[in-house]
Scaffold this active site. Structure first.
Site, PDB file in Angstrom:
ATOM      1  N   ARG A 309      -7.784  20.725  -6.265  1.00 37.19           N
ATOM      2  CA  ARG A 309      -8.301  21.583  -4.888  1.00 37.19           C
ATOM      3  C   ARG A 309      -9.374  22.125  -4.997  1.00 37.19           C
ATOM      4  O   ARG A 309      -9.505  23.710  -3.397  1.00 37.19           O
ATOM      5  CB  ARG A 309      -6.625  22.263  -5.055  1.00 37.19           C
ATOM      6  CG  ARG A 309      -5.875  21.695  -4.992  1.00 37.19           C
ATOM      7  CD  ARG A 309      -4.919  22.460  -4.390  1.00 37.19           C
ATOM      8  NE  ARG A 309      -3.496  21.860  -4.450  1.00 37.19           N
ATOM      9  CZ  ARG A 309      -2.386  22.689  -5.630  1.00 37.19           C
ATOM     10  NH1 ARG A 309      -3.301  23.023  -5.742  1.00 37.19           N
ATOM     11  NH2 ARG A 309      -1.648  21.781  -5.549  1.00 37.19           N
ATOM     12  N   LYS A 331     -20.485  18.831   4.724  1.00 34.93           N
ATOM     13  CA  LYS A 331     -19.189  17.538   4.671  1.00 34.93           C
ATOM     14  C   LYS A 331     -19.428  16.949   3.911  1.00 34.93           C
ATOM     15  O   LYS A 331     -20.193  16.074   3.959  1.00 34.93           O
ATOM     16  CB  LYS A 331     -19.719  16.777   6.162  1.00 34.93           C
ATOM     17  CG  LYS A 331     -19.377  16.762   7.368  1.00 34.93           C
ATOM     18  CD  LYS A 331     -19.097  16.452   8.676  1.00 34.93           C
ATOM     19  CE  LYS A 331     -18.862  17.118   9.902  1.00 34.93           C
ATOM     20  NZ  LYS A 331     -18.882  15.452  10.776  1.00 34.93           N
ATOM     21  N   GLU A 373     -32.781  10.660  11.059  1.00 34.41           N
ATOM     22  CA  GLU A 373     -32.105  11.849  11.448  1.00 34.41           C
ATOM     23  C   GLU A 373     -33.052  12.913  11.346  1.00 34.41           C
ATOM     24  O   GLU A 373     -32.271  14.223  12.256  1.00 34.41           O
ATOM     25  CB  GLU A 373     -31.221  12.163   9.538  1.00 34.41           C
ATOM     26  CG  GLU A 373     -29.839  11.548   9.740  1.00 34.41           C
ATOM     27  CD  GLU A 373     -28.533  11.393  10.579  1.00 34.41           C
ATOM     28  OE1 GLU A 373     -28.681  12.319  10.996  1.00 34.41           O
ATOM     29  OE2 GLU A 373     -27.597  10.643  10.108  1.00 34.41           O
ATOM     30  N   LYS A 415     -30.234  22.213  11.110  1.00 35.35           N
ATOM     31  CA  LYS A 415     -28.612  22.442  10.400  1.00 35.35           C
ATOM     32  C   LYS A 415     -27.894  22.863   9.992  1.00 35.35           C
ATOM     33  O   LYS A 415     -27.052  23.365  10.263  1.00 35.35           O
ATOM     34  CB  LYS A 415     -28.677  20.825   8.982  1.00 35.35           C
ATOM     35  CG  LYS A 415     -26.920  20.726   8.408  1.00 35.35           C
ATOM     36  CD  LYS A 415     -26.527  19.583   8.270  1.00 35.35           C
ATOM     37  CE  LYS A 415     -25.823  19.127   8.660  1.00 35.35           C
ATOM     38  NZ  LYS A 415     -25.312  17.630   7.835  1.00 35.35           N
ATOM     39  N   GLU A 425     -16.736  21.835  12.256  1.00 36.33           N
ATOM     40  CA  GLU A 425     -17.380  21.240  13.244  1.00 36.33           C
ATOM     41  C   GLU A 425     -15.968  21.323  14.649  1.00 36.33           C
ATOM     42  O   GLU A 425     -15.113  20.652  15.130  1.00 36.33           O
ATOM     43  CB  GLU A 425     -17.055  20.510  13.149  1.00 36.33           C
ATOM     44  CG  GLU A 425     -17.518  18.772  14.299  1.00 36.33           C
ATOM     45  CD  GLU A 425     -18.042  17.307  13.545  1.00 36.33           C
ATOM     46  OE1 GLU A 425     -18.487  16.591  13.917  1.00 36.33           O
ATOM     47  OE2 GLU A 425     -16.814  17.065  12.470  1.00 36.33           O
ATOM     48  N   ARG A 429     -20.752  21.564  15.640  1.00 39.26           N
ATOM     49  CA  ARG A 429     -20.968  20.669  15.244  1.00 39.26           C
ATOM     50  C   ARG A 429     -21.584  19.804  15.568  1.00 39.26           C
ATOM     51  O   ARG A 429     -22.057  18.667  15.150  1.00 39.26           O
ATOM     52  CB  ARG A 429     -20.749  21.439  13.904  1.00 39.26           C
ATOM     53  CG  ARG A 429     -20.888  20.261  12.477  1.00 39.26           C
ATOM     54  CD  ARG A 429     -20.520  20.841  11.654  1.00 39.26           C
ATOM     55  NE  ARG A 429     -21.290  20.118   9.979  1.00 39.26           N
ATOM     56  CZ  ARG A 429     -20.778  20.426   9.114  1.00 39.26           C
ATOM     57  NH1 ARG A 429     -20.282  21.406   8.662  1.00 39.26           N
ATOM     58  NH2 ARG A 429     -22.015  19.421   7.959  1.00 39.26           N
ATOM     59  N   ASN A 433     -23.448  15.009  15.432  1.00 34.94           N
ATOM     60  CA  ASN A 433     -23.340  13.699  15.367  1.00 34.94           C
ATOM     61  C   ASN A 433     -23.548  12.571  16.162  1.00 34.94           C
ATOM     62  O   ASN A 433     -23.194  11.797  16.374  1.00 34.94           O
ATOM     63  CB  ASN A 433     -21.585  13.910  15.100  1.00 34.94           C
ATOM     64  CG  ASN A 433     -21.102  12.603  14.865  1.00 34.94           C
ATOM     65  OD1 ASN A 433     -19.674  11.958  15.586  1.00 34.94           O
ATOM     66  ND2 ASN A 433     -20.928  13.243  13.328  1.00 34.94           N
ATOM     67  N   HIS A 436     -24.056   9.099  16.088  1.00 32.68           N
ATOM     68  CA  HIS A 436     -23.282   8.300  14.914  1.00 32.68           C
ATOM     69  C   HIS A 436     -21.880   7.342  15.687  1.00 32.68           C
ATOM     70  O   HIS A 436     -21.671   7.146  15.005  1.00 32.68           O
ATOM     71  CB  HIS A 436     -22.845   9.637  14.150  1.00 32.68           C
ATOM     72  CG  HIS A 436     -23.551   9.729  13.675  1.00 32.68           C
ATOM     73  ND1 HIS A 436     -25.218  10.719  13.386  1.00 32.68           N
ATOM     74  CD2 HIS A 436     -24.241  10.322  12.199  1.00 32.68           C
ATOM     75  CE1 HIS A 436     -25.416  11.184  13.148  1.00 32.68           C
ATOM     76  NE2 HIS A 436     -25.155  11.087  11.892  1.00 32.68           N
ATOM     77  N   HIS A 440     -21.879   5.233  13.560  1.00 31.37           N
ATOM     78  CA  HIS A 440     -20.294   4.461  12.221  1.00 31.37           C
ATOM     79  C   HIS A 440     -20.189   3.314  12.514  1.00 31.37           C
ATOM     80  O   HIS A 440     -19.399   2.600  11.871  1.00 31.37           O
ATOM     81  CB  HIS A 440     -19.996   5.355  11.850  1.00 31.37           C
ATOM     82  CG  HIS A 440     -19.785   7.015  11.462  1.00 31.37           C
ATOM     83  ND1 HIS A 440     -19.064   8.024  11.357  1.00 31.37           N
ATOM     84  CD2 HIS A 440     -21.192   7.331  10.945  1.00 31.37           C
ATOM     85  CE1 HIS A 440     -20.439   9.046  11.036  1.00 31.37           C
ATOM     86  NE2 HIS A 440     -21.331   8.378  10.492  1.00 31.37           N
ATOM     87  N   HIS A 452     -27.888   3.999   7.317  1.00 30.81           N
ATOM     88  CA  HIS A 452     -27.350   4.639   7.414  1.00 30.81           C
ATOM     89  C   HIS A 452     -28.221   5.371   9.107  1.00 30.81           C
ATOM     90  O   HIS A 452     -27.904   4.644  10.203  1.00 30.81           O
ATOM     91  CB  HIS A 452     -26.751   5.913   6.805  1.00 30.81           C
ATOM     92  CG  HIS A 452     -26.587   7.070   7.697  1.00 30.81           C
ATOM     93  ND1 HIS A 452     -24.730   6.957   8.416  1.00 30.81           N
ATOM     94  CD2 HIS A 452     -26.803   8.155   8.209  1.00 30.81           C
ATOM     95  CE1 HIS A 452     -24.239   8.195   9.298  1.00 30.81           C
ATOM     96  NE2 HIS A 452     -25.614   8.929   9.090  1.00 30.81           N
TER      97      HIS A 452
END
Ligand code: NAD
Ligand SMILES: O=C(O)C(=O)C[C@@H](O)[C@H](O)[C@H](O)COP(=O)(O)O
Length: 548
Positions: A309, A331, A373, A415, A425, A429, A433, A436, A440, A452
């Site tokens: 965990r 992330k 990016e 960032k 997010e 945040r 994206n 994106h 995606h 990407h």
């Protein structure tokens, strides 16, 4: 009187930290920032302190930070932009060598962008900038012994102007010895970017420079007995070298080789890693190191988040894209048959080492993919990035380009500001994206054979067209997307006949709420915003603009 050699004051974004670090380096002293002290004392990012506890409480924390730093710090000290608003803080500066770094309003808007990440500039930034400057200028001038204008000057020129104005001699500084025989590190030329702790997580640093691997043992620390180095097949030699180095430092170090690129981001690969950790007896004090591109750091972070965990991990990004984006911000995740990054966790690393030398072996198409990016960071927050790329698009395609380090550092700073105030997010945040949602969907449609960054490039042109058609974005800025992306060799179009599939794919985007599709669009450069549930006809029309 002992105390700081120089105290820097001035508005946010004027470059106090960049100039302060340069000055500290040239004077052979250390750099300190009261904003960082406040964040450490409060255990949360500045926007959160403002939001949860109000400005008065923030100023009280800041006053105490200034008092402590003036008593105990003998190097270069930078104060937060609004510190001078507090009368007691101003009194603490009396008789000190205080330099006011000034800039005009246009320069402020240009540098900071209309950046919603700045807590004080969320609404109508240009007007607020003017009001803020008018209110604070007399206070800066009251505490300052000299004023140095920063407009149209590089940080190096500003630092030199400060040294000249204060008549302080420069000192040559030797590289800091690492104390470890098989590692070398240099403080000179290394940029350290702080990521604030938020949502109960610890702050950490992103280091950008060369020969940074010597920092790994310091980051791993003495509590760890075992270290697992996860690396892609393409970096088998590097992965083994890092493992061997750590073994020589006394750690029980294993290397786990992952498939290259997106093939690593599967549950099977994660399960393979879990098995290796289990067989090694990996405990909660042991550490995972991800050495590779974004796919590797996404998996390494996810394995670290899920094993027991949560165990600590360190990112050593080796692609542009991973340096400026994937390795920063916590992330982590893998893909499923249903889509991109659908399983994962927010689990920040304890440190990020961006060794620019790694980029020398990167194939050009992977280098250029990372530029998408970087350009994204330019459009959402830092227009200087766009200026730098446009000034030399060919240079922006190679690590030998004149602006490589600056482009990478600026993007990381964008960032850092965002994830330092909204790790999970919950709002801000989402601006990261940008482009994106469609990207995606394209990646999934291409079974992850598209890079990407290439998909993000098409996604940003689509988002710009969506913004334009929704009446939010001006024509010139929408067209600028195409020009700057194309200039570095990124694609602008995708197959026209695929829209129904892409629309279906976009439904599981993480920004969707129920049946509502949500997109990040721009009101202008540096002004990202959310467009909710656009008319399907507008979506289709925007897609028509990127259809091949
Ligand atoms: N977590 C985040 O916030 C975040 C942000 C952006 C992107 N991402 C993810 O990052 C991934 C893309 O990352 P990427 O562009 O770095 O691609 P990548 O990790 O797929 O790497 C590209 C290729 O380059 C190889 N490689 C890596 N470093 C190399 C080097 N120095 N020299 C030679 N070859 C090298 C890799 O093995 C791979 O084959 C995507 O999965 C994307 O979803 C995550
Ligand atoms: O850090 C973020 O937040 C981002 O959105 C950065 C993106 O560039 C990145 O591709 C991220 O992995 C996308 O996240 P997702 O939540 O849309 O899967």
């Amino acid at each position: 009187m002992s105390g700081p050699l120089i105290v820097l004051v001035g508005p946010m974004g004027v470059g106090k930290s960049t100039v302060g670090e340069l000055l500290a380096e040239r004077l052979g002293s250390s750099y300190r920032d009261t904003d960082a002290d406040v964040v450490a004392a409060a255990g949360k990012a500045i926007p959160e302190i403002f939001f949860d506890e109000g400005e008065e409480r923030f100023r009280a924390l800041e006053r105490q930070a200034v008092r402590d730093a003036i008593a105990g710090h003998t190097g270069v000290l930078a104060l937060g932009g609004g510190a001078v608003l507090d009368g007691e803080t101003r009194a603490l500066l009396a008789g000190r060598p205080v330099v006011y770094l000034s800039m005009d309003v246009d320069e402020a808007v240009r540098r900071v962008g209309l950046n919603t990440a700045r807590p004080l500039l969320a609404v109508n930034p240009r007007r607020q900038w003017r009001e803020l400057m008018d209110a604070r200028r007399p206070l800066y001038e009251e505490v300052a012994t000299v004023t140095v204008a920063t407009d149209a000057r590089t940080p190096e020129e500003v630092a030199q102007a400060v040294l000249d104005a204060m008549e302080l001699p420069e000192r040559t500084v030797e590289a800091v010895p690492s104390g470890r025989e098989n590692t070398r590190m240099t403080e000179q030329g290394t940029t350290r970017i702080q990521i604030a702790g938020t949502a109960g997580t610890d702050p950490y640093e992103v280091l950008v420079g060369r020969q940074l691997l010597g920092e790994l043992p310091n980051l791993i620390g003495d509590r760890a007995k075992r270290v697992a180095v996860l690396h892609p097949e393409a970096l088998a030699e590097t992965g083994e070298a890092v493992r061997a180095d750590l073994a020589a430092q006394g750690y029980e170090a294993i290397a786990i080789q992952l498939p290259n690129a997106e093939e690593a981001k599967t549950v099977e690969v994660a399960a393979y890693c879990w098995k290796a950790l289990g067989q090694t007896g990996f405990t909660r004090t042991d550490v995972i190191v991800g050495v590779g591109g974004g796919a590797t750091t996404d998996v390494a972070g996810f394995v670290a988040a899920s094993w027991l965990r949560g165990v600590p991990w360190i990112a050593v990004p080796t692609t542009v894209l991973a340096m400026v984006d994937a390795a920063v911000g916590g992330k982590t995740g893998i893909n499923t048959a249903e889509g991109k990054n659908l399983v994962g966790a927010f689990h920040p690393p304890t440190g990020v080492l961006c060794d620019l030398a790694a980029l020398d072996s990167l194939p050009v198409h992977d280098y250029v993919s990372g530029m998408a990016e970087i350009i994204k960071a330019g459009f959402i927050a830092d227009p200087v990035i766009l200026d730098l790329v446009e000034a030399d698009p060919q240079g922006a395609r190679t690590p030998a380009g004149p602006h490589t380090a600056e482009l990478i550092e600026r993007s990381i700073r964008v960032k850092a500001e965002v994830v330092g105030s909204d790790l999970k997010e919950s709002g801000l945040r989402e601006i990261l994206n940008y482009g994106h949602t469609l990207a995606h969907a394209i990646e999934k449609n291409e079974r992850y054979k598209w890079r990407h960054g290439a998909a993000v490039s098409v996604g940003m042109v689509f988002a710009a067209e969506l913004g334009r058609l929704a009446g939010r974005l001006d024509d010139a800025t929408a067209d600028r997307h195409r020009a700057v992306l194309e200039s570095v060799g990124l694609p602008l179009t995708y197959r026209g006949d695929q829209w129904p599939k892409l629309l279906e794919n976009m439904k599981v985007d993480k920004k969707s709420r129920g049946d509502l599709l949500r997109f990040i669009v721009l009101d202008g450069i540096g002004k990202p915003t959310v467009l909710e549930g656009p008319d399907p006809a507008v979506l289709l029309a925007a897609y028509g603009e990127v259809s091949a």
